[in-house]
Write a protein that holds these residues in place. Sequence first.
Motif, mmCIF file in Angstrom:
data_model
loop_
_atom_site.group_PDB
_atom_site.id
_atom_site.type_symbol
_atom_site.label_atom_id
_atom_site.label_comp_id
_atom_site.label_asym_id
_atom_site.label_seq_id
_atom_site.Cartn_x
_atom_site.Cartn_y
_atom_site.Cartn_z
ATOM 1 N N MET A 2 -29.601 -44.226 -83.763
ATOM 2 C CA MET A 2 -29.571 -44.750 -85.107
ATOM 3 C C MET A 2 -30.496 -45.973 -85.127
ATOM 4 N N ASN A 3 -31.529 -45.924 -85.967
ATOM 5 C CA ASN A 3 -32.451 -47.052 -86.038
ATOM 6 C C ASN A 3 -31.932 -48.122 -87.007
ATOM 7 N N ARG A 4 -32.658 -49.218 -87.124
ATOM 8 C CA ARG A 4 -32.230 -50.345 -87.953
ATOM 9 C C ARG A 4 -31.993 -49.920 -89.401
ATOM 10 N N SER A 5 -32.902 -49.149 -89.951
ATOM 11 C CA SER A 5 -32.789 -48.699 -91.339
ATOM 12 C C SER A 5 -31.552 -47.818 -91.536
ATOM 13 N N GLN A 6 -31.334 -46.898 -90.623
ATOM 14 C CA GLN A 6 -30.164 -46.023 -90.708
ATOM 15 C C GLN A 6 -28.868 -46.821 -90.561
ATOM 16 N N LEU A 7 -28.867 -47.792 -89.652
ATOM 17 C CA LEU A 7 -27.692 -48.626 -89.451
ATOM 18 C C LEU A 7 -27.390 -49.438 -90.702
ATOM 19 N N ALA A 8 -28.406 -50.050 -91.278
ATOM 20 C CA ALA A 8 -28.214 -50.845 -92.500
ATOM 21 C C ALA A 8 -27.682 -49.966 -93.625
ATOM 22 N N HIS A 9 -28.232 -48.767 -93.768
ATOM 23 C CA HIS A 9 -27.777 -47.843 -94.808
ATOM 24 C C HIS A 9 -26.317 -47.466 -94.571
ATOM 25 N N PHE A 10 -25.983 -47.140 -93.330
ATOM 26 C CA PHE A 10 -24.610 -46.787 -92.973
ATOM 27 C C PHE A 10 -23.649 -47.922 -93.318
ATOM 28 N N MET A 11 -23.999 -49.140 -92.910
ATOM 29 C CA MET A 11 -23.125 -50.287 -93.140
ATOM 30 C C MET A 11 -22.977 -50.593 -94.635
ATOM 31 N N ASN A 12 -24.042 -50.480 -95.386
ATOM 32 C CA ASN A 12 -24.016 -50.825 -96.808
ATOM 33 C C ASN A 12 -23.342 -49.777 -97.681
ATOM 34 N N HIS A 13 -23.258 -48.542 -97.198
ATOM 35 C CA HIS A 13 -22.717 -47.470 -98.029
ATOM 36 C C HIS A 13 -21.418 -46.881 -97.494
ATOM 37 N N SER A 14 -20.816 -47.523 -96.511
ATOM 38 C CA SER A 14 -19.606 -46.972 -95.901
ATOM 39 C C SER A 14 -18.315 -47.515 -96.485
ATOM 40 N N GLY A 15 -18.382 -48.513 -97.316
ATOM 41 C CA GLY A 15 -17.147 -49.085 -97.839
ATOM 42 C C GLY A 15 -16.537 -50.059 -96.850
ATOM 43 N N ASP A 16 -15.231 -50.067 -96.792
ATOM 44 C CA ASP A 16 -14.499 -51.000 -95.937
ATOM 45 C C ASP A 16 -14.754 -50.689 -94.459
ATOM 46 N N PRO A 17 -15.258 -51.664 -93.693
ATOM 47 C CA PRO A 17 -15.568 -51.417 -92.280
ATOM 48 C C PRO A 17 -14.358 -50.948 -91.469
ATOM 49 N N GLU A 18 -13.201 -51.578 -91.674
ATOM 50 C CA GLU A 18 -12.023 -51.193 -90.895
ATOM 51 C C GLU A 18 -11.621 -49.753 -91.160
ATOM 52 N N GLU A 19 -11.608 -49.358 -92.424
ATOM 53 C CA GLU A 19 -11.251 -47.985 -92.770
ATOM 54 C C GLU A 19 -12.271 -47.003 -92.207
ATOM 55 N N THR A 20 -13.539 -47.346 -92.317
ATOM 56 C CA THR A 20 -14.605 -46.479 -91.826
ATOM 57 C C THR A 20 -14.494 -46.288 -90.323
ATOM 58 N N LEU A 21 -14.291 -47.372 -89.595
ATOM 59 C CA LEU A 21 -14.238 -47.293 -88.141
ATOM 60 C C LEU A 21 -12.964 -46.609 -87.659
ATOM 61 N N THR A 22 -11.865 -46.826 -88.343
ATOM 62 C CA THR A 22 -10.608 -46.177 -87.977
ATOM 63 C C THR A 22 -10.693 -44.671 -88.197
ATOM 64 N N ALA A 23 -11.395 -44.263 -89.251
ATOM 65 C CA ALA A 23 -11.521 -42.840 -89.575
ATOM 66 C C ALA A 23 -12.524 -42.107 -88.679
ATOM 67 N N ALA A 24 -13.413 -42.836 -88.031
ATOM 68 C CA ALA A 24 -14.436 -42.210 -87.185
ATOM 69 C C ALA A 24 -13.799 -41.613 -85.936
ATOM 70 N N SER A 25 -14.373 -40.516 -85.480
ATOM 71 C CA SER A 25 -13.917 -39.948 -84.202
ATOM 72 C C SER A 25 -14.326 -40.915 -83.089
ATOM 73 N N THR A 26 -13.747 -40.741 -81.924
ATOM 74 C CA THR A 26 -14.088 -41.610 -80.799
ATOM 75 C C THR A 26 -15.560 -41.458 -80.435
ATOM 76 N N GLU A 27 -16.073 -40.240 -80.519
ATOM 77 C CA GLU A 27 -17.496 -40.015 -80.238
ATOM 78 C C GLU A 27 -18.372 -40.734 -81.269
ATOM 79 N N GLU A 28 -18.029 -40.615 -82.539
ATOM 80 C CA GLU A 28 -18.785 -41.297 -83.592
ATOM 81 C C GLU A 28 -18.710 -42.810 -83.417
ATOM 82 N N LEU A 29 -17.521 -43.290 -83.060
ATOM 83 C CA LEU A 29 -17.341 -44.725 -82.848
ATOM 84 C C LEU A 29 -18.218 -45.223 -81.710
ATOM 85 N N GLY A 30 -18.350 -44.440 -80.663
ATOM 86 C CA GLY A 30 -19.227 -44.801 -79.548
ATOM 87 C C GLY A 30 -20.677 -44.911 -79.982
#
Length: 74
Positions: free
Chosen positions: A1-29
């Motif tokens: 995931m490059n800087r642009s993709q990361l910024a897009h992910f962070m800006n469009h994911s909503g609440d960080p805690e909910e997003t990270l809790t909902a992610a699979s362990t692989e996705e979280l890694g």
Amino acid sequence: MNRSQLAHFMNHSGDPEETLTAASTEELGIIVDALYRNLDTPKPVLGAQDWYDLAVEELGRRSTPESPGAYGAA
């Protein structure tokens, strides 16, 4: 995931805690890796440190099976 993709992910994911809790362990890694690499740059994405801290906490919860909030706990 490059800087642009990361910024897009962070800006469009909503609440960080909910997003990270909902992610699979692989996705979280993948997210933790991308955040870590981004934080090791001269200009990290705004908010990356907060997301990283939350993601590391979530990984810690998942790796401690005896904790009440651990996934897969009976």
